[in-house]
Design a protein around this motif. Structure first.
Motif, PDB file in Angstrom:
ATOM      1  N   GLU A  11       0.827  -1.206   0.000  1.00 34.80           N
ATOM      2  CA  GLU A  11       0.000   0.000   0.000  1.00 34.80           C
ATOM      3  C   GLU A  11       0.861   1.255   0.000  1.00 34.80           C
ATOM      4  O   GLU A  11       0.612   2.204  -0.751  1.00 34.80           O
ATOM      5  CB  GLU A  11      -0.919  -0.004   1.223  1.00 34.80           C
ATOM      6  N   ALA A  12       1.896   1.270   0.831  1.00 34.21           N
ATOM      7  CA  ALA A  12       2.778   2.441   0.904  1.00 34.21           C
ATOM      8  C   ALA A  12       3.521   2.658  -0.406  1.00 34.21           C
ATOM      9  O   ALA A  12       3.687   3.791  -0.868  1.00 34.21           O
ATOM     10  CB  ALA A  12       3.764   2.283   2.049  1.00 34.21           C
ATOM     11  N   ASP A  18      10.185  17.142   1.169  1.00 32.56           N
ATOM     12  CA  ASP A  18       9.032  16.247   1.009  1.00 32.56           C
ATOM     13  C   ASP A  18       9.286  15.199  -0.067  1.00 32.56           C
ATOM     14  O   ASP A  18       9.739  15.523  -1.168  1.00 32.56           O
ATOM     15  CB  ASP A  18       7.774  17.055   0.656  1.00 32.56           C
ATOM     16  N   TYR A  19       8.924  13.923   0.267  1.00 33.27           N
ATOM     17  CA  TYR A  19       9.179  12.797  -0.637  1.00 33.27           C
ATOM     18  C   TYR A  19       8.050  11.776  -0.547  1.00 33.27           C
ATOM     19  O   TYR A  19       7.245  11.793   0.389  1.00 33.27           O
ATOM     20  CB  TYR A  19      10.499  12.108  -0.283  1.00 33.27           C
ATOM     21  N   THR A  37       3.866  11.985   6.615  1.00 35.84           N
ATOM     22  CA  THR A  37       2.872  13.013   6.280  1.00 35.84           C
ATOM     23  C   THR A  37       1.658  12.445   5.562  1.00 35.84           C
ATOM     24  O   THR A  37       0.753  13.199   5.204  1.00 35.84           O
ATOM     25  CB  THR A  37       3.517  14.094   5.392  1.00 35.84           C
ATOM     26  N   GLY A  38       1.612  11.146   5.355  1.00 39.55           N
ATOM     27  CA  GLY A  38       0.485  10.520   4.662  1.00 39.55           C
ATOM     28  C   GLY A  38       0.883   9.146   4.184  1.00 39.55           C
ATOM     29  O   GLY A  38       1.996   8.676   4.429  1.00 39.55           O
ATOM     30  N   ARG A  66       4.142   8.788   2.155  1.00 38.16           N
ATOM     31  CA  ARG A  66       4.757  10.110   2.074  1.00 38.16           C
ATOM     32  C   ARG A  66       5.414  10.464   3.404  1.00 38.16           C
ATOM     33  O   ARG A  66       4.952  10.053   4.471  1.00 38.16           O
ATOM     34  CB  ARG A  66       3.716  11.174   1.730  1.00 38.16           C
ATOM     35  N   PHE A  67       6.477  11.244   3.335  1.00 36.19           N
ATOM     36  CA  PHE A  67       7.177  11.643   4.554  1.00 36.19           C
ATOM     37  C   PHE A  67       7.937  12.941   4.309  1.00 36.19           C
ATOM     38  O   PHE A  67       8.106  13.381   3.168  1.00 36.19           O
ATOM     39  CB  PHE A  67       8.144  10.542   5.012  1.00 36.19           C
ATOM     40  N   ARG A  68       8.400  13.549   5.421  1.00 29.35           N
ATOM     41  CA  ARG A  68       9.101  14.831   5.343  1.00 29.35           C
ATOM     42  C   ARG A  68      10.384  14.757   6.156  1.00 29.35           C
ATOM     43  O   ARG A  68      10.397  14.243   7.286  1.00 29.35           O
ATOM     44  CB  ARG A  68       8.218  15.949   5.866  1.00 29.35           C
TER      45      ARG A  68
END
Length: 448
Positions: A320-321, A383-384, A427-428, A431-433
């Motif tokens: 899923e990620a 952000d990535y 962040t979702g 997603r990550f920061r």
């Protein structure tokens, strides 16, 4: 049968040594202690073959044998009537018996004598209960089904992999009373395992590694079979296993920078089960205790069920990620100013990362962090998405499945332990920061 093998499993733990009787072709009887009687399935047991003794010679010529086993809590006696079928000298069963025998040998000071040569497989023809005065058990048997149900429900409800890891180990403590446990996942080459979460230790050991085949965890990964050792066994302790492996590979110099394992120095009981899903080995779930005889057959079955649920959840959350599409680039972050710059050093040989003079991480996680820090220093980017990293050739992720989400969790935990000025925040989904609060100076070196 007056009893079944499953009903008398506690008799096969070796707490009270079993006795085996065989007969030579000329009718001469032979009686000896059996170091180990292992449950194979509902119709078979395996006895340890350690040297070419009279027992082994007898069953090769005359395959019938009887074995007397005794329940360690109630003293109930059972006689097993057996027929010898074959000897196995490799594979999952052999390795499981070898590991358990090492525990018995270490506990009795017989490590130089108890060397497993083979696993003799016998078909159980009949089990006979022997009339004997049976003492009442002092401890009530635990029903582990409610614990399995509650923990697997929590596993199924987890919506993020980091929460999944924490809930699993927390549930082992709350529902099973397991105070020391860790969760390890396989690397992309399926040659090593890396620790992603632990409970009950002074240091988490997140990021520590163990090769396949080294120690109880490495053997479980290599042969994809559960192993339970209920006595102290130095051969299967973490520190010994890792050091022996490193020395064997000529890599003694890496021991000084390796992340220490969080395991107990002298565990009295160890239980490790493979984590699998869809035929794929994902990792190993490990529990240990300073107490001898802590884990029963029922504990092994229960943790096996938990590991099966965990495997399904890990694979689903991983997929899923990684399925999240890269979004629009965020505005560059303002560079951190006003503090002393931190030198971040990368060694290309194995992507080892040092923050100042302190070792942080290596391998895939090290390559990921270097990619993020390079983007931050060059473009101010923070952000990535998982998908973007997976497709980035600079990181060198393989075409085959690699648990990138778990690598990011591992990296985030190491950063939280080693640097309050640097971190990774989710962040979702996928997603990550990157979080940086001090100026950076990146230095790349060819060798370490």
């Amino acid at each position: 049968m007056s009893a079944t093998l499953n009903a008398i499993r506690a008799c096969l733990d070796g707490v009270i040594p079993a006795v085996i009787a065989t007969c030579a072709p000329d009718g001469t009887p032979n009686v000896a202690y059996a170091s180990q009687v292992e449950l194979v399935d509902c119709d078979h047991v395996a006895l340890s073959f350690q040297f070419f003794n009279k027992t082994h010679a007898n069953v090769l010529a005359h395959p019938l044998a009887t074995v007397l086993v005794i329940h360690p809590q109630t003293a109930a006696c059972y006689r097993l009537y057996l027929r010898f079928e074959r000897t196995e000298t490799e594979g999952a069963l052999f390795q499981r018996m070898k590991a358990r025998l090492a525990g018995i040998a270490s506990h009795t000071g017989m490590s130089g004598v108890f060397r497993l040569l083979g696993a003799d497989i016998y078909r159980v023809l009949r089990i006979e209960r022997i009339d004997a005065q049976e003492r009442r058990r002092q401890d009530a048997e635990r029903n582990l089904l409610p614990a399995v149900r509650l923990l697997t429900q929590r596993i199924a409800a987890a919506s993020a992999m980091d929460a999944l890891f924490e809930q699993t180990l927390d549930g082992l403590g709350r529902q099973f009373g397991v105070e020391h446990a860790m969760l390890l996942l396989c690397d992309r080459a399926h040659t090593r395992l890396y620790t992603v979460a632990s409970r009950g230790y002074a240091a988490s050991g997140v990021g520590s590694e163990i090769p396949f085949g080294a120690g109880i965890v490495g053997v479980v990964a290599q042969y994809r079979t559960s192993i339970r050792i209920n006595h102290k066994a130095a051969e299967y302790a973490y520190g010994h296993a890792v050091r022996e492996s490193a020395l064997g590979e000529g890599a003694a110099d890496t021991l000084e920078t390796a992340i220490p394992f969080p395991g107990l120095a002298e565990p009295g009981s160890q239980l490790a089960v493979p984590i699998e899903a869809g035929g794929e080995l994902l990792g190993v779930l490990y529990a240990e205790s300073a107490q001898d005889l802590r884990f029963s057959h029922d504990d092994e079955d229960a943790l096996g069920a938990v590991a099966a649920a965990l495997g399904v959840a890990v694979r689903a959350l991983r997929d899923e990620a990684d399925s999240e599409e890269a979004g629009e680039p965020a505005a560059p972050a303002a560079p951190a100013v006003g503090a002393t710059p931190v030198t971040v050093r990368r060694y290309r040989r194995d992507n080892s990362i040092f923050l100042g003079d302190d070792y942080l991480i290596k391998g895939v996680a090290g390559a990921i962090l270097w990619r993020l820090l390079s983007g931050y220093v060059r473009d101010g980017r923070v952000d990535y998405s998982n998908r973007e990293l997976r497709l980035d050739p600079a990181i060198g992720l393989p075409d085959v499945v690699d648990n990138l989400e778990a690598r990011l969790i591992l990296l985030a935990k190491r950063l939280s332990e080693r640097a309050d000025w640097l971190g990774i925040d989710k962040t979702g989904r996928g997603r990550f920061r990157l979080r940086v609060t001090r100026p950076l100076r990146l230095v790349e070196q060819a060798a370490g």
